[in-house]
Write a protein that holds these residues in place. Structure first.
Motif, PDB file in Angstrom:
ATOM      1  N   HIS A   1      41.901  12.809  67.157  1.00  0.00           N
ATOM      2  CA  HIS A   1      42.373  11.935  68.231  1.00  0.00           C
ATOM      3  C   HIS A   1      43.613  12.448  68.940  1.00  0.00           C
ATOM      4  O   HIS A   1      44.185  11.765  69.771  1.00  0.00           O
ATOM      5  N   GLY A   2      44.055  13.632  68.582  1.00  0.00           N
ATOM      6  CA  GLY A   2      45.125  14.259  69.342  1.00  0.00           C
ATOM      7  C   GLY A   2      46.521  13.830  68.972  1.00  0.00           C
ATOM      8  O   GLY A   2      47.489  14.214  69.617  1.00  0.00           O
ATOM      9  N   GLY A   3      46.685  13.024  67.947  1.00  0.00           N
ATOM     10  CA  GLY A   3      48.013  12.547  67.600  1.00  0.00           C
ATOM     11  C   GLY A   3      48.793  13.559  66.784  1.00  0.00           C
ATOM     12  O   GLY A   3      48.261  14.210  65.902  1.00  0.00           O
ATOM     13  N   GLY A   4      50.081  13.683  67.089  1.00  0.00           N
ATOM     14  CA  GLY A   4      50.963  14.464  66.232  1.00  0.00           C
ATOM     15  C   GLY A   4      51.050  15.922  66.539  1.00  0.00           C
ATOM     16  O   GLY A   4      52.050  16.556  66.245  1.00  0.00           O
ATOM     17  N   GLY A   5      50.019  16.529  67.127  1.00  0.00           N
ATOM     18  CA  GLY A   5      50.061  17.943  67.416  1.00  0.00           C
ATOM     19  C   GLY A   5      50.289  18.797  66.194  1.00  0.00           C
ATOM     20  O   GLY A   5      50.970  19.813  66.253  1.00  0.00           O
ATOM     21  N   GLU A   6      49.728  18.392  65.068  1.00  0.00           N
ATOM     22  CA  GLU A   6      49.902  19.146  63.832  1.00  0.00           C
ATOM     23  C   GLU A   6      48.527  19.546  63.305  1.00  0.00           C
ATOM     24  O   GLU A   6      47.520  18.918  63.613  1.00  0.00           O
ATOM     25  N   GLY A   7      48.536  20.583  62.462  1.00  0.00           N
ATOM     26  CA  GLY A   7      47.269  20.998  61.895  1.00  0.00           C
ATOM     27  C   GLY A   7      47.311  22.419  61.382  1.00  0.00           C
ATOM     28  O   GLY A   7      48.308  22.852  60.818  1.00  0.00           O
ATOM     29  N   VAL A   8      46.231  23.142  61.630  1.00  0.00           N
ATOM     30  CA  VAL A   8      46.042  24.484  61.087  1.00  0.00           C
ATOM     31  C   VAL A   8      45.910  25.484  62.229  1.00  0.00           C
ATOM     32  O   VAL A   8      45.153  25.257  63.182  1.00  0.00           O
ATOM     33  N   ALA A   9      46.659  26.592  62.147  1.00  0.00           N
ATOM     34  CA  ALA A   9      46.497  27.707  63.083  1.00  0.00           C
ATOM     35  C   ALA A   9      45.410  28.618  62.530  1.00  0.00           C
ATOM     36  O   ALA A   9      45.588  29.240  61.491  1.00  0.00           O
ATOM     37  N   ARG A  10      44.280  28.699  63.224  1.00  0.00           N
ATOM     38  CA  ARG A  10      43.136  29.469  62.744  1.00  0.00           C
ATOM     39  C   ARG A  10      43.229  30.934  63.114  1.00  0.00           C
ATOM     40  O   ARG A  10      42.730  31.801  62.386  1.00  0.00           O
ATOM     41  N   ALA A  11      43.830  31.229  64.279  1.00  0.00           N
ATOM     42  CA  ALA A  11      43.854  32.619  64.744  1.00  0.00           C
ATOM     43  C   ALA A  11      44.872  32.771  65.864  1.00  0.00           C
ATOM     44  O   ALA A  11      45.143  31.835  66.617  1.00  0.00           O
ATOM     45  N   LEU A  12      45.432  33.979  65.954  1.00  0.00           N
ATOM     46  CA  LEU A  12      46.265  34.384  67.094  1.00  0.00           C
ATOM     47  C   LEU A  12      45.547  35.564  67.734  1.00  0.00           C
ATOM     48  O   LEU A  12      45.394  36.618  67.112  1.00  0.00           O
ATOM     49  N   LEU A  13      45.111  35.383  68.998  1.00  0.00           N
ATOM     50  CA  LEU A  13      44.240  36.351  69.638  1.00  0.00           C
ATOM     51  C   LEU A  13      44.760  36.729  71.014  1.00  0.00           C
ATOM     52  O   LEU A  13      45.709  36.134  71.535  1.00  0.00           O
ATOM     53  N   SER A  14      44.119  37.713  71.627  1.00  0.00           N
ATOM     54  CA  SER A  14      44.427  38.105  72.994  1.00  0.00           C
ATOM     55  C   SER A  14      44.054  36.973  73.953  1.00  0.00           C
ATOM     56  O   SER A  14      43.095  36.222  73.707  1.00  0.00           O
TER      57      SER A  14
END
Length: 391
Positions: free
Chosen positions: A132-145
């Protein structure tokens, strides 16, 4: 009656699965779709704190059902750490050591390199903690181009299934794997089965004890593979399945491939247009239909098996020495090497083909799906390496 051996799921979690059903895989992917967040952001908007990726100053996403907060803290997966190391040119082994032993040094290094190029843009693939978009927290899955083209697993799966349907061929999904890095979907045909008496002559299943001479059949199939996080292209690879033991034999030389590269994307939350997405998915559907027609052809399977049989029958003089040499050449070590030797002896086929079967049998027992698929792909190279020992 369906002769294809069915495997049971060995592990299904909220975000991953091994030997899962199509229904289970679809359920996991659908849940992930609701929590996905993809953001193009400059380095000046990215920092790390206590080893976590922090996004600040990115506009929230306004949707019909509410506002999705982007700014927040995201815990990197191992895949994301690999992306950080690659994009910032920090040695991966050193980055992992800093995370494990000196977290403040991890922060100092990553932040220092981000600060050197503040305008450089990255694609951050993340999962929010809820849908639902609350908090802006979670898991970073990848950093890509920022030029990475998104082909999500859920959309790809639906397009591929549509391609199978459009082909008109009676094929079925017999097993699925999902990891942090990749999705794998195995497709087999109960209708396209070829006799392989020479290939299976003297072979004994390490699981049931049934002999290949009693069931000398090989089914046609292929495996669909995709990565959402930069760990490889979308591919369709032909795969034959030995019915007596369900060993899978992938033939990587004929792989169909679609790379995840495209043009630069706009800064902010990534939202593809319907037209762009539709074109990509139409291509996947078409490629899958082509793969069904090509790889589930009796002529194709027979031609491949006859070629394999030319090498598979070469005898192996010393099983222990042969496995030692083959595994060393292919960089297979530890318990996997021991498991291959055990399967080679149990299989009773002391030939180069027996080495191939031992590798594919060992792959079935590896819990990590990425490692299992990588090992299965080494079966034919292992056969050729074993045959070369007698040349």
């Amino acid at each position: 009656m369906n002769q294809i051996a069915q495997r049971t799921a060995t592990r299904i979690t909220a975000d991953g699965a091994r030997n899962a059903s199509l229904k289970d895989l679809a359920s996991i992917l659908e849940s992930q779709q609701e929590r996905k967040l993809d953001v193009i952001a400059p380095a000046s908007r990215l920092t790390v704190q206590d080893g976590n990726l922090v996004i600040q100053g990115v506009e929230p996403l306004i949707q019909s059902d509410g506002v999705v907060t982007v700014d927040g803290t995201y815990r990197p997966t191992d895949v994301a750490d690999d992306g950080i190391a690659d994009k910032l040119k920090i040695p991966g082994q050193y980055l992992r050591r800093m995370r494990a032993e000196h977290l403040s040094l991890f922060d100092l290094n990553v932040n220092g390199w981000l600060e050197r190029e503040p305008e450089r843009r990255f694609l951050v693939r993340a999962l929010r903690s809820d849908a639902h978009g609350g908090g802006g927290e979670g898991v970073a899955r990848a950093l890509l181009s920022d030029s990475y083209r998104l082909i999500d697993n859920f959309d790809l799966l639906l397009a591929a299934l549509d391609g199978i349907r459009q082909s008109g061929h009676a094929a079925e999904v017999t097993g699925c794997d999902l990891t942090d890095r990749r999705m794998y979907v195995r497709v087999e045909s109960d209708e396209v089965a070829v006799q392989a008496r020479e290939l299976l002559k003297g072979y004994r299943s390490p699981y049931t004890g049934q002999r290949g001479d009693e069931l000398p059949m090989v089914s046609a199939g292929f495996v669909i593979r995709n990565s959402e996080v930069g760990a490889g292209a979308f591919t369709i690879t032909p795969r034959a399945v030995v019915r007596v033991c369900t060993n899978g034999l992938t033939m990587t030389e004929d792989v169909m491939r679609e790379v995840h590269l495209g043009g630069k994307q706009e800064q902010g939350v990534v939202q593809w247009s319907g037209a762009t997405q539709s074109k990509v998915l139409e291509l996947i559907t078409a490629k899958t239909a082509d793969a069904v027609r090509t790889f589930l052809s009796r002529d194709y399977v027979e031609r491949k098996l006859r070629k394999i049989e030319e090498t598979a029958g070469r005898p192996v003089a010393n099983p222990t020495h042969a496995i030692e040499q083959v595994t060393r050449k292919l960089s297979i070590t530890g318990p996997t090497k021991d498991r291959i030797l055990a399967h080679f002896i149990q299989g009773g086929q002391i030939t180069a083909g027996g080495v191939m079967q031992a590798v594919t049998a060992a792959a079935q027992q590896i819990p990590n799906a990425d490692a299992a698929h990588d090992l299965e792909a080494l079966a034919l190279p292992a056969m050729h390496a074993a045959a070369a020992l007698t040349a």
